[in-house]
Design an enzyme around this catalytic site. Sequence first.
Site, short mmCIF file in Angstrom:
data_model
loop_
_atom_site.label_atom_id
_atom_site.label_comp_id
_atom_site.label_asym_id
_atom_site.label_seq_id
_atom_site.Cartn_x
_atom_site.Cartn_y
_atom_site.Cartn_z
N HIS A 68 23.38 13.60 -7.73
CA HIS A 68 24.23 12.46 -7.35
C HIS A 68 24.54 11.69 -8.64
CE1 HIS A 68 24.10 12.68 -2.87
NE2 HIS A 68 23.13 13.53 -3.16
N CYS A 110 23.33 9.81 0.82
CA CYS A 110 22.42 10.02 1.95
C CYS A 110 22.19 8.67 2.62
CB CYS A 110 21.10 10.60 1.45
SG CYS A 110 19.84 10.65 2.73
N HIS A 167 21.30 19.63 -7.84
CA HIS A 167 22.07 18.83 -6.87
C HIS A 167 22.02 17.38 -7.37
CE1 HIS A 167 23.16 17.90 -2.52
NE2 HIS A 167 22.66 16.73 -2.88
N ARG A 170 29.48 18.11 4.14
CA ARG A 170 28.21 17.64 4.72
C ARG A 170 27.69 16.41 3.97
NH1 ARG A 170 23.23 16.24 3.17
NH2 ARG A 170 23.20 17.97 1.70
N ASP A 171 27.20 16.61 2.77
CA ASP A 171 26.61 15.47 2.03
C ASP A 171 27.68 14.42 1.75
OD1 ASP A 171 24.57 14.11 0.82
OD2 ASP A 171 24.33 15.46 -0.87
N ASN A 207 27.95 12.37 -4.74
CA ASN A 207 27.56 13.55 -5.51
C ASN A 207 28.47 13.63 -6.71
OD1 ASN A 207 26.97 14.29 -2.48
ND2 ASN A 207 25.73 15.68 -3.69
P1 HMG Z 1 12.73 12.36 15.41
O1 HMG Z 1 13.31 11.20 16.13
O2 HMG Z 1 11.38 12.19 14.77
O3 HMG Z 1 12.73 13.71 16.31
O4 HMG Z 1 13.77 12.79 14.31
P2 HMG Z 1 12.03 14.14 17.62
O5 HMG Z 1 11.69 15.58 17.44
O6 HMG Z 1 10.98 13.16 18.02
O7 HMG Z 1 13.24 14.06 18.69
C1 HMG Z 1 13.82 12.83 19.07
C2 HMG Z 1 15.17 13.08 19.73
O8 HMG Z 1 16.03 13.69 18.78
C3 HMG Z 1 15.10 14.04 20.93
O9 HMG Z 1 16.11 13.63 21.85
C4 HMG Z 1 15.52 15.37 20.33
O10 HMG Z 1 16.11 16.22 21.28
C5 HMG Z 1 16.57 14.91 19.30
P3 HMG Z 1 15.74 12.73 23.16
O11 HMG Z 1 14.71 13.51 23.88
O12 HMG Z 1 15.24 11.43 22.58
O13 HMG Z 1 17.08 12.61 23.82
N1 HMG Z 1 16.71 15.88 18.21
C6 HMG Z 1 17.85 16.50 17.90
N2 HMG Z 1 19.09 16.42 18.43
C7 HMG Z 1 20.03 17.22 17.89
N3 HMG Z 1 19.80 18.07 16.85
C8 HMG Z 1 18.58 18.14 16.31
C9 HMG Z 1 17.55 17.35 16.84
N4 HMG Z 1 16.25 17.21 16.54
C10 HMG Z 1 15.75 16.31 17.39
N5 HMG Z 1 18.36 18.96 15.28
C11 HMG Z 1 14.84 14.38 12.86
C12 HMG Z 1 13.51 13.86 13.42
C13 HMG Z 1 14.52 15.27 11.69
C14 HMG Z 1 15.58 15.14 13.94
C15 HMG Z 1 15.69 13.15 12.43
O14 HMG Z 1 14.91 12.38 11.58
C16 HMG Z 1 16.95 13.55 11.73
O15 HMG Z 1 17.86 14.09 12.36
N6 HMG Z 1 17.04 13.25 10.43
C17 HMG Z 1 18.17 13.68 9.63
C18 HMG Z 1 18.42 12.74 8.50
C19 HMG Z 1 19.57 13.27 7.68
O16 HMG Z 1 20.40 14.03 8.15
N7 HMG Z 1 19.62 12.81 6.42
C20 HMG Z 1 20.68 13.26 5.53
C21 HMG Z 1 20.56 14.68 5.13
S1 HMG Z 1 19.35 14.97 3.85
C22 HMG Z 1 20.19 14.58 2.38
O17 HMG Z 1 21.28 14.08 2.41
C23 HMG Z 1 19.55 14.95 1.08
C24 HMG Z 1 20.19 16.19 0.42
O18 HMG Z 1 21.57 16.02 0.23
C25 HMG Z 1 19.53 16.44 -0.93
C26 HMG Z 1 19.47 15.15 -1.77
O19 HMG Z 1 20.52 14.69 -2.24
O20 HMG Z 1 18.37 14.65 -1.91
C27 HMG Z 1 19.98 17.44 1.28
MG MG Z 2 22.48 14.98 -1.51
#
Ligand code: HMG
Ligand code: MG
Length: 300
Positions: A209, A240, A207, A15-16, A249
């Site tokens: 990086h 990310c 966690h 994933r990450d 990581n």
């Molecule tokens: P948004 O655009 O504000 O969401 O995104 P919304 O609720 O307004 O929906 C917009 C559209 O997205 C809609 O579709 C929804 O259906 C769709 P439309 O009507 O336009 O066709 N949608 C989805 N589709 C599929 N699956 C879903 C989903 N949710 C909404 N779950 C949202 C808000 C949170 C969804 C967006 O910002 C997002 O997906 N962000 C993810 C970012 C991400 O994955 N970042 C990396 C992971 S975090 C990380 O790496 C850190 C970590 O490792 C720890 C660290 O190291 O710090 C964990």
């Molecule tokens: Mg991470």
Amino acid sequence: MSLPARVKLVDVGPRDGLQNEAQPISVQAKVALVEGLVAAGLTHIEVGAFVNPTWVPQMANSEQVMQKMARLASVSYRALVPNVQGYQRAKAVHASEVAVFTAASEAFNQKNINCSIDESFQRIESIFAAAQQDNVAVRGYVSCALGCPYSGDIDPASVLSVCQRLLDLGCYEVSVADTTGVGTVGSMQRLLDRLVPALGSEVIALHCHDTYGQALANIACGLQYGIATIDASVAGLGGCPYAPGSNGNVATEDVVYMLNGMGIQTGIDLATLIRVGEQISGVLQRPSRSRVALAFRSVK
Ligand code: HMG
Ligand code: MG
């Protein structure tokens, strides 16, 4: 405090590790990665993310990976979910557990999930409402615990408050994330001096990086506080897409090597793990970022 006798390693590579890759990675390659990690002895693997595929295209095939991989009952195949929509997708493909995520930084949350910290908790509460009914365990991530790429230094009190909110909701552990790897033993100590007495070391995971090469030192520091759950990513994959500088990581191989040297059990076979790291590095057509894997190869 004495060192833990055993550490639970969580490989977040599928994933990450892969979420930040520009080139498409096939379902087959991801399945081979997950199955390879299990063969190496990993029992906790973050397989994919059920986020908006427009935001993170590389995770769009997470359903297929979950459906195609072979499973062992003893392994937890986790999914990262940002909202109920993501939770329902993860549940439909039988994720063993889910991870929710927020941050100790308002600025990072806006960039990463398009909402404030408080709004992220509204989403997380809805996920909990569903997960508790389904009896699905939930882990929480707190990003930017040692610094934010947008707003700089983070007060340990803000990290504690977000961790406490996640635990109060029912997370069984919080993974305290140094998203861009800026932390040092100094800042890690200042953070853990605040978190460990308040929360207890048993609910904290680290966690790290490795952008600045500080991850192993920071993990060794955490072990001294009794923390016994460590996230890592095979071959040091990772980053990310919404955190500039979060490139990699800490490599699982390097953590295992360090823990072996400290006499701390992990249940992981290092030689198999190195082969798995070489395999995915071959798919990505670049050398592994694991220093241990590179060292083993040079003395072979
Ligand atoms: P948004 O655009 O504000 O969401 O995104 P919304 O609720 O307004 O929906 C917009 C559209 O997205 C809609 O579709 C929804 O259906 C769709 P439309 O009507 O336009 O066709 N949608 C989805 N589709 C599929 N699956 C879903 C989903 N949710 C909404 N779950 C949202 C808000 C949170 C969804 C967006 O910002 C997002 O997906 N962000 C993810 C970012 C991400 O994955 N970042 C990396 C992971 S975090 C990380 O790496 C850190 C970590 O490792 C720890 C660290 O190291 O710090 C964990
Ligand atoms: Mg991470």
